[in-house]
Scaffold this active site. Sequence first.
Site: not given
Ligand SMILES: Cc1cc2nc3c(=O)[nH]c(=O)nc-3n(C[C@H](O)[C@H](O)[C@H](O)COP(=O)(O)O)c2cc1C
Length: 331
Positions: A104, A205
Amino acid sequence: MQAIQIRNLRIDPPLLLAPMLGLTHSALRLIMLGFGGVGLLSTEMLSAKRLPGENSSISPYLLRTEREGPLSYQLLTSNDKEIDRAMDALQLLKADAVDLNMGCPSSAVGKFGAGVVLMEQPEEARRIVAEARLRTSLPLSVKIRLGSYADSRKLKAFCSMLEGEGVDMLTVHARFKHESFARRPRWAYIAEIKECIKIPVIANGGVFSVEDAETCLRVSGADGLMLGRGAVIRPWLFAEIARTVFGRYISEPVASLPDIYSAFVQTLNANYRPVYRLVRLKGFTKYFAQNYKFGHSLASRVQSSSSMDEAIERACTFFANNKSEINYVSQ
Ligand SMILES: Cc1cc2nc3c(=O)[nH]c(=O)nc-3n(C[C@H](O)[C@H](O)[C@H](O)COP(=O)(O)O)c2cc1C
């Protein structure tokens, strides 16, 4: 593509739901389960410090129905002393797996030494992982980013350290610490990590379609995929990828976008206390609205609503006046 086996947990197909604060909760998980194709569900990040004090029968973060499994619980911590009690709590919650958040990038989280800043403090990270390994026999994973900047040796050393401390699986969000979601993810970096460790590596991602899933797997050589925003926009995306890329037999769903939205609302209303509903509807709508050409209008109307009734009425009006390009998800 193979299912992933870590300890007693089989992840089949190797498609994982990403932890997302405010989004990855019971109502979203149930919508996705309705379509199928998810190998491992997740919670949003949970504070290891606060978890032992949460009342699981009323906490909106811990709400879970019997259908929701297997379910991985993600812990956020910067302090190995918090691990012991958090693991006891997860045992009581019947967690199927535990994930440690080391990815994060939020400064609010970093201020406390948690999230991706742990990648800059490998000794702290090691202590946390070692303690977690000692305190649980559940499958243990860690979710990271690529680090602060391109330093392949440092990144590989960090991943090898995690493996050496007994982590069963690693998820890599293929962006550097400061990179925003607008930037293309760097899936090729995952291939370098794959070279140096033997535990399953999950790529994360920027997967929004079947084509993205295929490209990401090819470029990264990962053992599986984790989907975040793409699966909130299209809760049937797991099923589509499972069917097309992993050859799993999953029947084609027949549901319109308003049907899916309505099912989400019903689940919120049935399972959540009133005070917790609207914020979750707003969070979901922000992404789901992207299925529509003028979705920003749906998102902003729901965002500015001050009650569930108002939000639902506005959404219904929007649906009546806007036909989506994807009308029935089976088409
Ligand atoms: C609204 C939001 C909240 C997120 N909260 C977390 C979280 O609680 N823990 C975490 O490891 N990553 C968190 N992420 C990152 C996501 O797990 C992921 O790594 C990131 O969105 C990239 O993947 P994607 O392109 O498929 O969305 C968050 C992302 C978004 C958009």
